[in-house]
Design an enzyme around this catalytic site. Structure first.
Site, PDB file in Angstrom:
ATOM      1  N   CYS A 143      -0.882   3.926  -6.510  1.00 39.66           N
ATOM      2  CA  CYS A 143      -1.481   3.095  -5.474  1.00 39.66           C
ATOM      3  C   CYS A 143      -1.971   1.689  -6.032  1.00 39.66           C
ATOM      4  CB  CYS A 143      -2.953   4.148  -5.442  1.00 39.66           C
ATOM      5  SG  CYS A 143      -4.356   3.224  -4.407  1.00 39.66           S
TER       6      CYS A 143
ATOM      7  N   CYS B 193       0.851  -1.157  -0.009  1.00 33.72           N
ATOM      8  CA  CYS B 193       0.069   0.087   0.046  1.00 33.72           C
ATOM      9  C   CYS B 193       1.058   1.233  -0.020  1.00 33.72           C
ATOM     10  CB  CYS B 193      -0.875   0.168   1.357  1.00 33.72           C
ATOM     11  SG  CYS B 193      -1.885   1.508   1.476  1.00 33.72           S
TER      12      CYS B 193
END
Ligand code: DGL
Length: 235
Positions: free
Chosen positions: A190, A74
């Site tokens: 992302c 992440c």
């Protein structure tokens, strides 16, 4: 030397499974545990100290399952928490992510690149240092794409499909203005966004390169395991 304990991965949701899959393809002997903190998804707009707290809770759960290494799958959690995690758990190797601004800036012909990420990632030290160091001579468009995170989580729950008009509209609205601004590289900053890569590529067209960090992160994870004598020897 070998170590058959699992490698842990976490993200706010299913985004980081793109990193998990790339890692499993590269290291088929490794056992893996993937933790999706869907209860707190999305992370993107949460304050950094809250993301640190959530990340540490994820790490504790993975360590309770005896993980030998943790991949922070992440960008947002990496931006907020990786320094803290490395300092707090010095014996555990952590692999993190940051948007691939450097290769995009070096390869750009138009001198314009776009980075798609969350606000949390854009506020982080890693992104800003890399941008200042390697992207001085190009225009970097920072595009927050929270709607992509929501879309990918809906895809994961089977509520929508990539071929639906509604999905295409969401992606078109974000990508078309970036391409119209002259960006010839789109950096997927992302881990939710590689799940939309086929659609992003189709909408952006053949003149635009879409950079997915998953293979490079998987390769880095493998290198670290190898360097520390932590690779597994059996399935
Ligand atoms: N997949 C995440 C990232 O790489 C987090 C997205 C979110 O929860 O906002 O940034």
């Amino acid at each position: 030397m070998s170590d058959n304990r699992p490698v842990g991965f976490f993200d706010s949701g299913i985004g980081g499974t793109c990193i998990l899959k790339a890692f499993q393809a590269l290291c088929p002997n490794e056992r893996t545990i993937y933790l999706a903190d869907t209860e707190h998804c999305p992370y993107g707009n949460r304050p950094a100290d809250e993301i640190v707290r959530l990340s540490e809770a994820n790490v504790k759960k993975l360590l309770a399952q005896d993980c030998k290494m943790i991949v922070v799958a992440c960008n947002t959690a990496t931006a907020a928490a990786i320094d803290y995690l490395r300092a707090s758990y010095p014996r555990i190797p952590f692999i993190g992510l940051e948007p691939a601004v450097k290769p995009a800036a070096l390869q750009s012909k138009t001198g314009v690149v776009a980075v798609l990420a969350t606000a949390g990632t854009f506020n982080g030290r890693l992104y800003n240092e890399t941008k200042a160091r390697f992207a001085k001579d190009v225009t970097v468009i920072a595009a927050v794409a929270d709607e992509f995170v929501t879309l990918v989580e809906s895809l994961g729950r089977g509520e929508v499909s990539l071929t639906d008009d509604s999905a295409r509209r969401i992606v078109e609205e974000k990508i078309r203005p970036l391409v119209a601004s002259g960006a010839d590289h789109l950096v997927l900053g992302c881990t939710h966004f590689p799940h939309l890569k086929p659609l992003i590529e189709e909408i952006a067209g053949p003149a635009v390169t879409v950079l997915d960090p998953s293979p490079a992160v998987a390769a880095q994870a493998r290198r670290v395991l190898e360097a520390r004598g932590l690779l597994a020897d059996v399935v």
